[in-house]
Write a protein that holds these residues in place. Sequence first.
Motif, PDB file in Angstrom:
ATOM      1  N   UNK A  32      32.063  30.182  49.327  1.00  0.00           N
ATOM      2  CA  UNK A  32      30.716  30.213  49.916  1.00  0.00           C
ATOM      3  C   UNK A  32      30.625  29.268  51.111  1.00  0.00           C
ATOM      4  N   UNK A  33      31.193  28.073  50.956  1.00  0.00           N
ATOM      5  CA  UNK A  33      31.180  27.108  52.073  1.00  0.00           C
ATOM      6  C   UNK A  33      31.967  27.658  53.254  1.00  0.00           C
ATOM      7  N   UNK A  34      33.107  28.275  52.978  1.00  0.00           N
ATOM      8  CA  UNK A  34      33.910  28.837  54.067  1.00  0.00           C
ATOM      9  C   UNK A  34      33.177  29.988  54.742  1.00  0.00           C
ATOM     10  N   UNK A  35      32.509  30.819  53.940  1.00  0.00           N
ATOM     11  CA  UNK A  35      31.747  31.940  54.512  1.00  0.00           C
ATOM     12  C   UNK A  35      30.654  31.442  55.451  1.00  0.00           C
ATOM     13  N   UNK A  36      30.092  30.272  55.142  1.00  0.00           N
ATOM     14  CA  UNK A  36      29.072  29.686  56.021  1.00  0.00           C
ATOM     15  C   UNK A  36      29.684  29.044  57.263  1.00  0.00           C
ATOM     16  N   UNK A  37      30.809  28.335  57.071  1.00  0.00           N
ATOM     17  CA  UNK A  37      31.342  27.488  58.154  1.00  0.00           C
ATOM     18  C   UNK A  37      32.290  28.184  59.114  1.00  0.00           C
ATOM     19  N   UNK A  38      32.968  29.221  58.667  1.00  0.00           N
ATOM     20  CA  UNK A  38      34.137  29.699  59.430  1.00  0.00           C
ATOM     21  C   UNK A  38      33.971  31.071  60.059  1.00  0.00           C
ATOM     22  N   UNK A  39      32.778  31.677  59.925  1.00  0.00           N
ATOM     23  CA  UNK A  39      32.647  33.076  60.366  1.00  0.00           C
ATOM     24  C   UNK A  39      32.834  33.271  61.868  1.00  0.00           C
ATOM     25  N   UNK A  40      32.624  32.219  62.659  1.00  0.00           N
ATOM     26  CA  UNK A  40      32.803  32.373  64.112  1.00  0.00           C
ATOM     27  C   UNK A  40      34.143  31.828  64.611  1.00  0.00           C
ATOM     28  N   UNK A  41      35.026  31.496  63.682  1.00  0.00           N
ATOM     29  CA  UNK A  41      36.322  30.913  64.067  1.00  0.00           C
ATOM     30  C   UNK A  41      37.434  31.965  63.970  1.00  0.00           C
ATOM     31  N   UNK A  42      38.466  31.758  64.752  1.00  0.00           N
ATOM     32  CA  UNK A  42      39.672  32.599  64.663  1.00  0.00           C
ATOM     33  C   UNK A  42      40.607  31.901  63.664  1.00  0.00           C
ATOM     34  N   UNK A  43      40.501  32.304  62.388  1.00  0.00           N
ATOM     35  CA  UNK A  43      41.120  31.538  61.295  1.00  0.00           C
ATOM     36  C   UNK A  43      42.437  32.156  60.830  1.00  0.00           C
ATOM     37  N   UNK A  44      43.428  31.294  60.625  1.00  0.00           N
ATOM     38  CA  UNK A  44      44.602  31.684  59.834  1.00  0.00           C
ATOM     39  C   UNK A  44      44.733  30.710  58.666  1.00  0.00           C
ATOM     40  N   UNK A  45      44.699  31.270  57.456  1.00  0.00           N
ATOM     41  CA  UNK A  45      44.951  30.480  56.256  1.00  0.00           C
ATOM     42  C   UNK A  45      46.457  30.353  56.072  1.00  0.00           C
ATOM     43  N   UNK A  46      46.893  29.157  55.686  1.00  0.00           N
ATOM     44  CA  UNK A  46      48.307  28.954  55.389  1.00  0.00           C
ATOM     45  C   UNK A  46      48.417  28.411  53.975  1.00  0.00           C
ATOM     46  N   UNK A  47      48.830  29.276  53.054  1.00  0.00           N
ATOM     47  CA  UNK A  47      49.004  28.882  51.657  1.00  0.00           C
ATOM     48  C   UNK A  47      50.336  28.189  51.472  1.00  0.00           C
ATOM     49  N   UNK A  48      50.325  27.123  50.687  1.00  0.00           N
ATOM     50  CA  UNK A  48      51.552  26.371  50.437  1.00  0.00           C
ATOM     51  C   UNK A  48      52.129  26.809  49.086  1.00  0.00           C
ATOM     52  N   UNK A  49      53.258  27.512  49.152  1.00  0.00           N
ATOM     53  CA  UNK A  49      53.913  28.026  47.938  1.00  0.00           C
ATOM     54  C   UNK A  49      54.685  26.911  47.234  1.00  0.00           C
ATOM     55  N   UNK A  50      54.924  26.986  45.907  1.00  0.00           N
ATOM     56  CA  UNK A  50      54.525  28.112  45.086  1.00  0.00           C
ATOM     57  C   UNK A  50      53.110  27.940  44.520  1.00  0.00           C
ATOM     58  N   UNK A  51      52.718  26.698  44.318  1.00  0.00           N
ATOM     59  CA  UNK A  51      51.537  26.405  43.491  1.00  0.00           C
ATOM     60  C   UNK A  51      50.239  27.053  43.911  1.00  0.00           C
ATOM     61  N   UNK A  52      50.054  27.310  45.213  1.00  0.00           N
ATOM     62  CA  UNK A  52      48.732  27.761  45.673  1.00  0.00           C
ATOM     63  C   UNK A  52      48.532  29.269  45.586  1.00  0.00           C
ATOM     64  N   UNK A  53      49.511  30.013  45.044  1.00  0.00           N
ATOM     65  CA  UNK A  53      49.397  31.478  45.187  1.00  0.00           C
ATOM     66  C   UNK A  53      48.196  32.072  44.460  1.00  0.00           C
ATOM     67  N   UNK A  54      47.822  31.533  43.312  1.00  0.00           N
ATOM     68  CA  UNK A  54      46.661  32.083  42.597  1.00  0.00           C
ATOM     69  C   UNK A  54      45.351  31.675  43.267  1.00  0.00           C
ATOM     70  N   UNK A  55      45.245  30.401  43.631  1.00  0.00           N
ATOM     71  CA  UNK A  55      44.055  29.927  44.360  1.00  0.00           C
ATOM     72  C   UNK A  55      43.877  30.726  45.642  1.00  0.00           C
TER      73      UNK A  55
END
Length: 181
Positions: A32-55
């Motif tokens: 919800x916070x990201x939906x409010x803060x990031x909608x006008x940004x050109x975003x790339x998420x970078x997940x750190x494997x292995x632990x973050x895959x479910x999150x």
Amino acid sequence: MAANEKVKLLDKEFEIFITSEKIDCAVAEVAQKMNENLKNEDVIFIGVLNGSFLFAADLYRKLEFDSQISFVKVASYMGTSSTGNVKRLIGLNEDVRNKTVIILEDIIDSGKTIEDLVKQIKGYEPKSIQIASFLFKPDAYLGTLPIDYVGIEIPNDFIVGYGLDYNGLGRNLPHIYKIVE
Ligand code: 5GP
Ligand code: MG
């Protein structure tokens, strides 16, 4: 699924700590916070494997703005204590130049891993770098970078489940368990 009170992985016992219902709520709040803060940004998420895959998977499905996602790998943990030797970042192929990079971590403990990652990603000249960690151990944190998005703050216990492992096991547990000392 009802939570087992205790699980055993190899030589260690773990007890229920955070249920999957609480995990879902915490992920939804971050989204919800990201939906409010990031909608006008050109975003790339970078997940750190292995632990973050479910999150990363749970969070990403809840985001309502256009963005990219990619994954990198580093390793800094053996058994239940930090080894301190952070390895190099592998697998950042996407062009992060001039983009808002949001690093997705499972957990931030001492902060060594994230500091090292941020330093390396800066070399690719993104517009900015923000950090989102599902779990955060404020009492263990030695870093200076602000953690922009935190799912749940936890005490200084070793935990498993929801992507986090003990010597490779336990990542599939839907709830989070903490070690029984
Ligand atoms: P830091 O560099 O912040 O000390 O440690 C970060 C990494 O250590 C995390 O990405 C995670 O892989 C591992 N880690 C830290 N605390 C825990 C924990 O309580 N349980 C598990 N399974 N891994 C942890
Ligand atoms: Mg991690």
